[in-house]
Write a protein that holds these residues in place. Structure first.
Motif, PDB file in Angstrom:
ATOM      1  N   GLU A 105     -40.063 -25.578 -10.904  1.00 33.84           N
ATOM      2  CA  GLU A 105     -40.103 -24.478 -11.867  1.00 33.84           C
ATOM      3  C   GLU A 105     -41.418 -23.742 -11.689  1.00 33.84           C
ATOM      4  O   GLU A 105     -42.493 -24.356 -11.655  1.00 33.84           O
ATOM      5  N   ALA A 106     -41.354 -22.419 -11.563  1.00 32.66           N
ATOM      6  CA  ALA A 106     -42.563 -21.620 -11.359  1.00 32.66           C
ATOM      7  C   ALA A 106     -42.545 -20.392 -12.266  1.00 32.66           C
ATOM      8  O   ALA A 106     -41.482 -19.909 -12.652  1.00 32.66           O
ATOM      9  N   ARG A 107     -43.734 -19.903 -12.599  1.00 36.60           N
ATOM     10  CA  ARG A 107     -43.875 -18.688 -13.410  1.00 36.60           C
ATOM     11  C   ARG A 107     -44.773 -17.683 -12.694  1.00 36.60           C
ATOM     12  O   ARG A 107     -45.810 -18.054 -12.147  1.00 36.60           O
ATOM     13  N   VAL A 108     -44.370 -16.437 -12.717  1.00 35.94           N
ATOM     14  CA  VAL A 108     -45.250 -15.359 -12.274  1.00 35.94           C
ATOM     15  C   VAL A 108     -46.195 -15.067 -13.432  1.00 35.94           C
ATOM     16  O   VAL A 108     -45.748 -14.700 -14.527  1.00 35.94           O
ATOM     17  N   ILE A 109     -47.487 -15.263 -13.230  1.00 36.02           N
ATOM     18  CA  ILE A 109     -48.425 -15.279 -14.354  1.00 36.02           C
ATOM     19  C   ILE A 109     -49.216 -13.978 -14.501  1.00 36.02           C
ATOM     20  O   ILE A 109     -50.000 -13.844 -15.433  1.00 36.02           O
ATOM     21  N   ASN A 110     -49.053 -13.037 -13.576  1.00 36.39           N
ATOM     22  CA  ASN A 110     -49.711 -11.738 -13.772  1.00 36.39           C
ATOM     23  C   ASN A 110     -48.648 -10.688 -14.080  1.00 36.39           C
ATOM     24  O   ASN A 110     -47.455 -10.978 -14.143  1.00 36.39           O
ATOM     25  N   ASN A 111     -49.091  -9.485 -14.279  1.00 39.33           N
ATOM     26  CA  ASN A 111     -48.176  -8.412 -14.684  1.00 39.33           C
ATOM     27  C   ASN A 111     -47.420  -7.866 -13.465  1.00 39.33           C
ATOM     28  O   ASN A 111     -47.505  -6.691 -13.117  1.00 39.33           O
ATOM     29  N   PHE A 112     -46.670  -8.741 -12.835  1.00 39.91           N
ATOM     30  CA  PHE A 112     -45.882  -8.387 -11.654  1.00 39.91           C
ATOM     31  C   PHE A 112     -44.420  -8.561 -12.032  1.00 39.91           C
ATOM     32  O   PHE A 112     -43.961  -9.668 -12.310  1.00 39.91           O
ATOM     33  N   HIS A 113     -43.673  -7.473 -12.049  1.00 39.10           N
ATOM     34  CA  HIS A 113     -42.284  -7.507 -12.483  1.00 39.10           C
ATOM     35  C   HIS A 113     -41.350  -7.634 -11.280  1.00 39.10           C
ATOM     36  O   HIS A 113     -41.703  -7.280 -10.157  1.00 39.10           O
ATOM     37  N   LEU A 114     -40.164  -8.108 -11.550  1.00 39.24           N
ATOM     38  CA  LEU A 114     -39.180  -8.246 -10.479  1.00 39.24           C
ATOM     39  C   LEU A 114     -38.892  -6.905  -9.819  1.00 39.24           C
ATOM     40  O   LEU A 114     -38.709  -6.817  -8.606  1.00 39.24           O
ATOM     41  N   ASN A 148     -38.092 -19.175 -10.147  1.00 41.06           N
ATOM     42  CA  ASN A 148     -39.251 -18.368 -10.521  1.00 41.06           C
ATOM     43  C   ASN A 148     -38.893 -17.446 -11.694  1.00 41.06           C
ATOM     44  O   ASN A 148     -37.945 -16.655 -11.593  1.00 41.06           O
ATOM     45  N   PHE A 149     -39.659 -17.546 -12.760  1.00 40.73           N
ATOM     46  CA  PHE A 149     -39.453 -16.692 -13.932  1.00 40.73           C
ATOM     47  C   PHE A 149     -40.513 -15.597 -13.954  1.00 40.73           C
ATOM     48  O   PHE A 149     -41.714 -15.880 -13.952  1.00 40.73           O
ATOM     49  N   PHE A 150     -40.056 -14.351 -13.962  1.00 45.26           N
ATOM     50  CA  PHE A 150     -40.960 -13.211 -14.024  1.00 45.26           C
ATOM     51  C   PHE A 150     -41.261 -12.877 -15.490  1.00 45.26           C
ATOM     52  O   PHE A 150     -40.455 -13.187 -16.385  1.00 45.26           O
ATOM     53  N   PRO A 151     -42.387 -12.233 -15.768  1.00 49.54           N
ATOM     54  CA  PRO A 151     -42.773 -11.953 -17.152  1.00 49.54           C
ATOM     55  C   PRO A 151     -41.897 -10.911 -17.827  1.00 49.54           C
ATOM     56  O   PRO A 151     -41.945 -10.756 -19.032  1.00 49.54           O
ATOM     57  N   CYS A 152     -41.100 -10.204 -17.061  1.00 55.22           N
ATOM     58  CA  CYS A 152     -40.266  -9.175 -17.672  1.00 55.22           C
ATOM     59  C   CYS A 152     -38.881  -9.169 -17.040  1.00 55.22           C
ATOM     60  O   CYS A 152     -38.688  -8.609 -15.960  1.00 55.22           O
ATOM     61  N   ASN A 153     -37.930  -9.815 -17.708  1.00 54.25           N
ATOM     62  CA  ASN A 153     -36.518  -9.692 -17.385  1.00 54.25           C
ATOM     63  C   ASN A 153     -36.164 -10.016 -15.940  1.00 54.25           C
ATOM     64  O   ASN A 153     -35.434  -9.267 -15.289  1.00 54.25           O
ATOM     65  N   GLY A 154     -36.634 -11.130 -15.430  1.00 56.57           N
ATOM     66  CA  GLY A 154     -36.259 -11.456 -14.063  1.00 56.57           C
ATOM     67  C   GLY A 154     -36.383 -12.929 -13.726  1.00 56.57           C
ATOM     68  O   GLY A 154     -37.311 -13.613 -14.190  1.00 56.57           O
ATOM     69  N   VAL A 155     -35.436 -13.417 -12.921  1.00 51.34           N
ATOM     70  CA  VAL A 155     -35.457 -14.775 -12.405  1.00 51.34           C
ATOM     71  C   VAL A 155     -35.074 -14.720 -10.930  1.00 51.34           C
ATOM     72  O   VAL A 155     -34.123 -14.030 -10.560  1.00 51.34           O
ATOM     73  N   VAL A 156     -35.823 -15.429 -10.102  1.00 51.49           N
ATOM     74  CA  VAL A 156     -35.479 -15.551  -8.688  1.00 51.49           C
ATOM     75  C   VAL A 156     -35.304 -17.029  -8.368  1.00 51.49           C
ATOM     76  O   VAL A 156     -36.211 -17.835  -8.600  1.00 51.49           O
ATOM     77  N   VAL A 157     -34.134 -17.378  -7.845  1.00 55.71           N
ATOM     78  CA  VAL A 157     -33.838 -18.752  -7.429  1.00 55.71           C
ATOM     79  C   VAL A 157     -33.840 -18.767  -5.903  1.00 55.71           C
ATOM     80  O   VAL A 157     -33.012 -18.110  -5.262  1.00 55.71           O
ATOM     81  N   THR A 158     -34.796 -19.495  -5.329  1.00 56.97           N
ATOM     82  CA  THR A 158     -34.900 -19.589  -3.876  1.00 56.97           C
ATOM     83  C   THR A 158     -34.440 -20.975  -3.434  1.00 56.97           C
ATOM     84  O   THR A 158     -34.861 -21.988  -3.999  1.00 56.97           O
ATOM     85  N   VAL A 159     -33.567 -20.997  -2.439  1.00 55.64           N
ATOM     86  CA  VAL A 159     -32.983 -22.249  -1.947  1.00 55.64           C
ATOM     87  C   VAL A 159     -33.291 -22.382  -0.468  1.00 55.64           C
ATOM     88  O   VAL A 159     -33.090 -21.437   0.307  1.00 55.64           O
ATOM     89  N   ARG A 160     -33.776 -23.558  -0.088  1.00 54.21           N
ATOM     90  CA  ARG A 160     -34.022 -23.851   1.321  1.00 54.21           C
ATOM     91  C   ARG A 160     -33.269 -25.121   1.712  1.00 54.21           C
ATOM     92  O   ARG A 160     -33.351 -26.125   1.005  1.00 54.21           O
ATOM     93  N   MET A 161     -32.554 -25.068   2.862  1.00 53.78           N
ATOM     94  CA  MET A 161     -31.819 -26.231   3.358  1.00 53.78           C
ATOM     95  C   MET A 161     -32.170 -26.475   4.819  1.00 53.78           C
ATOM     96  O   MET A 161     -32.371 -25.532   5.586  1.00 53.78           O
TER      97      MET A 161
END
Length: 227
Positions: A105-114, A148-161
């Motif tokens: 679980e990760a968070r984008v902690i600065n003002n960087f939006h999706l 990854n949860f962005f501070p404004c209305n965004g989630v990115v799920v990254t998958v590696r296999m």
């Protein structure tokens, strides 16, 4: 100046199959083709909007619900794709020991939006949204997930296999099944994991090869759908 992204790792967890792998399925033999495949990871990232801004109150409850749904459904999916929860052994087989996969679980902690990323994607940003690619062939998980949860209305799920046991086709089947299970669908495609090795049996003298992009020119293009 390009806007930089800052990502903080909040939690790491090992997700295991919801049911133990039967003893007779514990050894998944690589095919000869898989033995010759380089040791690297195939990656995909999935971008979603959220109904509320991340941070505080109801939105934190929503984050918890998203994470729980992803973890539970991933655990259930791993019972069908049991080799992904195992470990590579001697470039001959996967020990399907249910050791599990990495879930971060990760968070984008600065003002960087999706939207900042989607408007003009850059590789250095993508690197922050994906778990590091392992270099230890035999001790690391074959599946890695970072949410990854962005501070404004965004989630990115990254998958590696690991490409040792997954190609683009099987990657797509896994993602579809995980999505279906997360949405409550009982239907799922179960792959025949022994089909390839039965046609192309492995040999015990094939060394493992890692992939390097040194001195290789790469061309990347972005394709966008029209409105």
């Amino acid at each position: 100046m390009d806007k930089e992204i800052k990502v903080e790792i909040i939690a790491r967890e090992t997700i295991k199959p919801s049911s133990p792998t039967p003893y007779h399925l514990r050894n998944y033999k690589l095919s000869l083709r898989d033995q010759h495949a380089t040791f690297h990871y195939i990656s995909m990232a999935f971008y979603y909007s959220t109904p509320t801004t991340i941070g505080g109150g109801e939105s934190e409850e929503m984050v918890g619900l998203i994470l729980e749904r992803l973890k539970v459904s991933l655990s259930e999916t791993l019972t069908r794709f049991y080799p992904l929860a195992g470990r590579l052994r001697d470039n001959l087989l996967v020990d399907c020991n249910d050791d599990g996969v990495d879930f971060v679980e990760a968070r984008v902690i600065n003002n960087f939006h999706l939207s900042d990323f989607l408007d003009e994607p850059k590789l250095k940003v993508i690197d922050h949204l994906a778990p590091p690619e392992p270099t230890d062939y035999y001790k690391t998980p074959l599946l890695l997930v970072q949410v990854n949860f962005f501070p404004c209305n965004g989630v990115v799920v990254t998958v590696r296999m690991s490409h040792k046991i997954v190609d683009g086709f099987s990657f797509g089947i896994f993602i579809k099944d995980w999505s279906d299970i997360a949405l409550g669908s009982p239907d799922a495609i179960v792959l025949d994991f022994n089909a390839a090795s039965s046609r192309l049996p492995p040999r015990d003298d094939i060394p493992i090869v890692s992939l390097t992009f040194k001195d290789v020119n790469l061309l990347k293009r972005r394709l966008s759908s029209m409105p």
